[in-house]
Design a protein around this motif. Structure first.
Motif, PDB file in Angstrom:
ATOM      1  N   UNK A  16       0.830  -1.200   0.000  1.00 33.54           N
ATOM      2  CA  UNK A  16       0.000   0.000   0.000  1.00 33.54           C
ATOM      3  C   UNK A  16       0.865   1.251   0.000  1.00 33.54           C
ATOM      4  N   UNK A  17       1.906   1.249   0.812  1.00 34.78           N
ATOM      5  CA  UNK A  17       2.801   2.407   0.869  1.00 34.78           C
ATOM      6  C   UNK A  17       3.574   2.552  -0.431  1.00 34.78           C
ATOM      7  N   UNK A  18       4.071   1.432  -0.972  1.00 37.53           N
ATOM      8  CA  UNK A  18       4.919   1.466  -2.157  1.00 37.53           C
ATOM      9  C   UNK A  18       4.165   1.875  -3.412  1.00 37.53           C
ATOM     10  N   UNK A  19       2.953   1.353  -3.591  1.00 38.37           N
ATOM     11  CA  UNK A  19       2.237   1.568  -4.849  1.00 38.37           C
ATOM     12  C   UNK A  19       1.085   2.563  -4.746  1.00 38.37           C
ATOM     13  N   UNK A  20       0.788   3.072  -3.544  1.00 40.87           N
ATOM     14  CA  UNK A  20      -0.288   4.051  -3.418  1.00 40.87           C
ATOM     15  C   UNK A  20       0.172   5.315  -2.697  1.00 40.87           C
ATOM     16  N   UNK A  21       0.603   5.165  -1.449  1.00 33.88           N
ATOM     17  CA  UNK A  21       0.949   6.342  -0.654  1.00 33.88           C
ATOM     18  C   UNK A  21       2.167   7.077  -1.229  1.00 33.88           C
ATOM     19  N   UNK A  22       3.211   6.342  -1.584  1.00 34.53           N
ATOM     20  CA  UNK A  22       4.422   6.988  -2.112  1.00 34.53           C
ATOM     21  C   UNK A  22       4.167   7.710  -3.439  1.00 34.53           C
ATOM     22  N   UNK A  23       3.544   7.053  -4.449  1.00 37.50           N
ATOM     23  CA  UNK A  23       3.241   7.801  -5.689  1.00 37.50           C
ATOM     24  C   UNK A  23       2.337   8.996  -5.459  1.00 37.50           C
ATOM     25  N   UNK A  24       1.395   8.869  -4.525  1.00 39.03           N
ATOM     26  CA  UNK A  24       0.494   9.977  -4.225  1.00 39.03           C
ATOM     27  C   UNK A  24       1.278  11.169  -3.682  1.00 39.03           C
ATOM     28  N   UNK A  25       2.174  10.891  -2.748  1.00 41.69           N
ATOM     29  CA  UNK A  25       2.976  11.970  -2.162  1.00 41.69           C
ATOM     30  C   UNK A  25       3.918  12.590  -3.191  1.00 41.69           C
ATOM     31  N   UNK A  26       4.518  11.749  -4.030  1.00 41.13           N
ATOM     32  CA  UNK A  26       5.443  12.264  -5.048  1.00 41.13           C
ATOM     33  C   UNK A  26       4.703  13.128  -6.058  1.00 41.13           C
ATOM     34  N   UNK A  27       3.511  12.708  -6.467  1.00 42.91           N
ATOM     35  CA  UNK A  27       2.760  13.500  -7.446  1.00 42.91           C
ATOM     36  C   UNK A  27       2.360  14.855  -6.861  1.00 42.91           C
ATOM     37  N   UNK A  28       1.980  14.877  -5.569  1.00 41.92           N
ATOM     38  CA  UNK A  28       1.661  16.148  -4.931  1.00 41.92           C
ATOM     39  C   UNK A  28       2.882  17.052  -4.877  1.00 41.92           C
ATOM     40  N   UNK A  29       4.018  16.493  -4.512  1.00 45.68           N
ATOM     41  CA  UNK A  29       5.262  17.277  -4.467  1.00 45.68           C
ATOM     42  C   UNK A  29       5.651  17.761  -5.859  1.00 45.68           C
ATOM     43  N   UNK A  30       5.488  16.900  -6.848  1.00 47.96           N
ATOM     44  CA  UNK A  30       5.873  17.236  -8.217  1.00 47.96           C
ATOM     45  C   UNK A  30       5.032  18.363  -8.789  1.00 47.96           C
ATOM     46  N   UNK A  46       2.252  28.019  -8.970  1.00 50.12           N
ATOM     47  CA  UNK A  46       2.167  28.517 -10.342  1.00 50.12           C
ATOM     48  C   UNK A  46       1.493  27.515 -11.278  1.00 50.12           C
ATOM     49  N   UNK A  47       1.722  26.210 -11.040  1.00 46.58           N
ATOM     50  CA  UNK A  47       1.098  25.208 -11.904  1.00 46.58           C
ATOM     51  C   UNK A  47      -0.425  25.229 -11.747  1.00 46.58           C
ATOM     52  N   UNK A  48      -0.891  25.471 -10.531  1.00 50.46           N
ATOM     53  CA  UNK A  48      -2.335  25.531 -10.295  1.00 50.46           C
ATOM     54  C   UNK A  48      -2.920  26.822 -10.873  1.00 50.46           C
ATOM     55  N   UNK A 254       4.967  17.905 -14.003  1.00 44.90           N
ATOM     56  CA  UNK A 254       4.548  18.799 -12.924  1.00 44.90           C
ATOM     57  C   UNK A 254       3.157  19.347 -13.165  1.00 44.90           C
ATOM     58  N   UNK A 255       2.919  19.812 -14.382  1.00 40.12           N
ATOM     59  CA  UNK A 255       1.592  20.345 -14.712  1.00 40.12           C
ATOM     60  C   UNK A 255       0.550  19.228 -14.727  1.00 40.12           C
ATOM     61  N   UNK A 256       0.908  18.062 -15.226  1.00 43.01           N
ATOM     62  CA  UNK A 256      -0.010  16.919 -15.224  1.00 43.01           C
ATOM     63  C   UNK A 256      -0.387  16.529 -13.798  1.00 43.01           C
ATOM     64  N   UNK A 257       0.574  16.587 -12.877  1.00 40.50           N
ATOM     65  CA  UNK A 257       0.291  16.276 -11.473  1.00 40.50           C
ATOM     66  C   UNK A 257      -0.658  17.297 -10.863  1.00 40.50           C
TER      67      UNK A 257
END
Length: 282
Positions: A16-30, A46-48, A254-257
């Motif tokens: 769950x952490x590897x395939x859900x929580x981590x990508x979620x956090x990275x996409x938010x940061x990105x 700026x992206x928003x 970044x913009x896609x995220x």
């Protein structure tokens, strides 16, 4: 939790952490960074802010909301009607009809989208051949803005009506028969029974199916990607298809995220509104 239970749960928690929580956090940061020439630069919100100036974002949201407002009520009405019909004791071959209605739900998204594309081909498509037998002219289903939307809505409705019907049917079968009997003794007709017993008893099921259908409409990708590619003139472009093009064709992750997180927030708001509207009255 006891220690042996923790060890059993650890593999699932790690996945769950590897395939859900981590990508979620990275996409938010990105979403707060812009990458140019292989160098990432922090740009804050700026992206928003860029989304508010992007006409294609607004266009894709408008398309998604149009599908949501038109397709979801039609599909829910069909699902409730079919479930109510297939729950009647007088209907013969109920199991067979239920199976036929549910079969589209187990068809892969890509396969059925390709089939619908072949059926709706302007020249020689099965649907236009049928219209020709009726004396009607061919319709440019996939290259006309209006008819392309109709094609996408029709394909989604065909795919998911049976899925929601099965869920609603399970809700119908959980209604105590005593309620129907008491209503008939009081002189209630079919419509009164449906309105005052069936619908209130199905409220939790209807909330679930409407919310999941809303999420599916806002996350629409496969059907419009295969049927129309988002065209013509971006008439069937949806937010997920647009962020796919931004991320995997223009490599602006970044913009896609940022678009993805905007869609998450919008989905949560609409779902909360649905819960509030459809929740049981005290």
């Amino acid at each position: 939790m006891q220690r042996p239970g923790m060890w059993f749960a650890l593999p699932a928690a790690a996945l769950l952490v590897l395939f859900f929580a981590y990508p979620l956090a990275v996409s938010l940061l990105q979403s707060f960074f812009r990458t140019s020439g292989g160098v990432s630069t922090f740009v804050g919100f700026d992206q928003y802010a860029r989304m508010l100036r992007d006409p294609l974002v607004l266009k894709s949201l408008g398309n998604a909301l149009l599908i949501l407002v038109v397709q979801v009520p039609i599909m829910m009405a069909l699902a409730v009607g079919l479930a109510y019909l297939l729950n009647q004791a007088w209907l013969r071959f109920r199991a067979g009809f239920r199976l036929l209605t549910f079969l589209p739900a187990i068809t892969t998204l890509v396969a059925y989208s390709v089939v619908f594309r072949v059926i709706m081909t302007t020249d020689g498509g099965l649907l236009n051949q049928f219209l020709a037998l009726l004396g009607a002219g061919p319709i440019d289903w996939l290259n006309n803005e209006w008819w392309a939307r109709v094609a996408v809505i029709a394909s989604i409705t065909w795919r998911w009506t049976g899925y929601n019907m099965v869920i609603i049917l399970a809700g119908l079968q959980s209604i105590p028969p005593e309620l129907y009997e008491a209503a008939r003794i009081d002189g209630a007709g079919r419509w009164q029974i449906f309105r005052h017993i069936v619908v209130p008893q199905l409220r939790p099921v209807l909330i679930f199916t409407s919310v999941t259908s809303t999420i599916g409409a806002l996350q629409l990708f496969d059907e419009n990607f295969i049927l129309t590619g988002g065209g013509p003139n971006n008439a069937t472009l949806t937010p997920v298809l647009y962020l796919y093009k931004i991320g995997f064709q223009q490599f602006d992750f970044g913009y896609a995220s940022a678009i993805a997180w905007m869609l998450v927030i919008l989905t949560g708001i609409i779902a909360a509104i649905q819960f509030r509207i459809m929740r049981e009255k005290p």
